[in-house]
Design an enzyme around this catalytic site. Structure first.
Site, PDB file in Angstrom:
ATOM      1  N   GLU A   1       0.820  -1.208   0.000  1.00  0.00           N
ATOM      2  CA  GLU A   1       0.000   0.000   0.000  1.00  0.00           C
ATOM      3  C   GLU A   1       0.858   1.264   0.000  1.00  0.00           C
ATOM      4  OE1 GLU A   1      -3.271   2.215   2.903  1.00  0.00           O
ATOM      5  OE2 GLU A   1      -3.040   0.042   3.004  1.00  0.00           O
TER       6      GLU A   1
ATOM      7  N   LYS B   1      -6.895  -0.439  12.050  1.00  0.00           N
ATOM      8  CA  LYS B   1      -6.324  -0.916  10.786  1.00  0.00           C
ATOM      9  C   LYS B   1      -5.119  -0.076  10.419  1.00  0.00           C
ATOM     10  CE  LYS B   1      -5.917  -1.144   6.083  1.00  0.00           C
ATOM     11  NZ  LYS B   1      -5.187  -0.211   5.181  1.00  0.00           N
TER      12      LYS B   1
ATOM     13  N   ASP C   1       4.355 -14.316  12.489  1.00  0.00           N
ATOM     14  CA  ASP C   1       3.021 -14.829  12.189  1.00  0.00           C
ATOM     15  C   ASP C   1       2.047 -13.662  12.337  1.00  0.00           C
ATOM     16  OD1 ASP C   1       0.556 -16.039  12.022  1.00  0.00           O
ATOM     17  OD2 ASP C   1       1.021 -17.675  13.409  1.00  0.00           O
TER      18      ASP C   1
ATOM     19  N   HIS D   1      -2.696  10.664  -0.326  1.00  0.00           N
ATOM     20  CA  HIS D   1      -2.361   9.465  -1.100  1.00  0.00           C
ATOM     21  C   HIS D   1      -2.150   9.817  -2.569  1.00  0.00           C
ATOM     22  CE1 HIS D   1      -3.776   5.952   1.641  1.00  0.00           C
ATOM     23  NE2 HIS D   1      -3.131   6.875   2.318  1.00  0.00           N
TER      24      HIS D   1
END
Length: 392
Positions: free
Chosen positions: A90, A271, A287, A383
């Site tokens: 991303e 997130k 992991d 972005h």
């Protein structure tokens, strides 16, 4: 108590100034000079994981799927300038973390701490002849014997200072299939991720637990609920500087409270935190699914909420993150994946605690970067700038 000391980095004389403007070859040269990469380690960036190595890791291999590996700069963690390897697809994640870290470094960087490397295993038992309260007393009175037996299963871990710490019982008196209990085995796993170790101990103790309690043993497995293995990171930023105005700081606190009061927002808030934590986890062979499971369980311990806290105290915006992180620097794919070992070298970590502290700092930086952007020009605009720069 947190102790912040100003550290100036990325100045005009810093070799990492304008790192993003350099060519890939120039970046690798700078990185190699900084951390002393060998020729083989440099080559691993381009060659990555071989088909043979991949075939040793999982089943039915037909290829290797690659993602970008980048370096986030400007991080000062506990007074030490730290380069952060991140694997992520991303755009803006690496740039956002680097920008946030640059601002925060001016005010002492990140202060961190980490708890002991504890991991819990569970032996599920279904009562057959004895009441749950009797079973609980039996396990408690047999704890020393069971701990000794558990440690005999992992002598090398014990030699390194780890091993079974305690064994207790959680009674689950009412379920739709009747009563049951969890025999909880707490293990100090040292520098390993620990899943295989804890599973081995639980499986090795299962027969003895069943005989002692006259119960039927069902599951014997680790838990990814890591409420005793927390990493903490803190930072502060002046609200009377060119980096951060009081108005923007107040908006960040308002966004924080929004996440505290709205589950819909808290999920997206977290997130953003995991954008950073997962990227470091991937780079260092952790992991990440276990990490995410544990993190979200921790966030939901009192109703789902944000992992970070932001508040204004005097002339300072202060941030904090507490996050459970089961990470390791030995075992796992570190023995198969050449780039993982190189990334751990770049970080300069000596213990699993070091790695968890760094990951917590990256998560806090990523959160600040996201909130700073959201309360300012907005995520789409910021972005978009990065996408346009990459397309030039």
């Amino acid at each position: 108590m947190a102790c912040y000391n100003a550290v100036v980095i990325e100045g005009e004389n810093s070799s990492f100034s304008g790192f993003y403007k350099k060519t890939i070859s120039e970046r690798v040269d700078l990185l190699s000079a900084r951390v002393g990469l060998t020729k083989e380690e440099r080559m691993s960036f381009e060659q990555g994981l071989s088909m043979l190595q991949a075939d040793l890791m999982i089943e039915n291999v037909v290829g290797v799927y690659e993602l970008p590996l980048a370096i986030a700069t400007n991080f000062v963690i506990d007074g030490k300038e730290t380069l952060i390897p991140m694997v992520v697809e991303e755009a803006s994640v690496v740039a956002g973390a680097s920008k946030a870290a640059k601002i925060i470094s001016k005010y002492g960087g990140f202060i961190t701490e980490a708890g002991p490397s504890l991991l819990k295993g569970q032996i599920q038992i279904i009562p057959q002849n004895l009441d749950l309260t009797v079973i609980k007393k039996i396990i408690e009175s047999s704890e020393k014997t069971l701990v000794k037996r558990g440690n005999s299963l992992v002598p090398n871990l014990v030699k390194r200072g780890g091993g079974v710490v305690s064994i207790g019982v959680t009674m689950i008196s009412e379920t739709r299939v009747g009563p049951m209990a969890s025999v909880d085995v707490l293990v100090n796993i040292g520098e390993a991720m620990g899943a295989n170790i804890v599973n081995k101990i639980c499986e090795g103790l299962a027969d003895e637990v069943g005989k002692l309690t006259q119960a039927r043993v069902n599951l014997k497995i680790l838990s990814n609920h890591l409420d005793q293995r927390l990493a903490v990171a803190r930072c502060q930023i002046s609200t009377s500087s060119e980096d951060l105005s009081l108005e923007i700081a107040q908006r960040i606190v308002e966004a924080q409270v929004f996440a505290e009061e709205s589950v819909d927002r808290a999920v997206t808030h977290n997130k953003g935190v995991l954008n950073g934590i997962d990227a470091v986890a991937l780079a260092t062979g952790q992991d990440w699914r276990a990490i995410e499971a544990g993190v979200h369980a921790f966030a939901a311990r009192e109703g789902y909420g944000p992992l970070t806290k932001w508040k204004i105290e005097g002339d300072w915006l202060k941030g904090e993150i507490k996050v459970p992180l089961a990470v390791g620097i030995v075992g796992g794919i570190t023995q198969f994946h050449p780039v993982v070992a190189t990334c751990l070298k770049i970080l300069g970590v000596k213990t699993s605690g070091d790695l968890s502290r760094i990951m917590a700092a990256v998560g806090l930086a990523q959160n600040f970067a996201a909130l700073y952007s959201l309360v300012g020009e907005g995520v789409q605009k910021s972005h978009g700038k990065l996408h346009r720069r990459k397309l030039k």
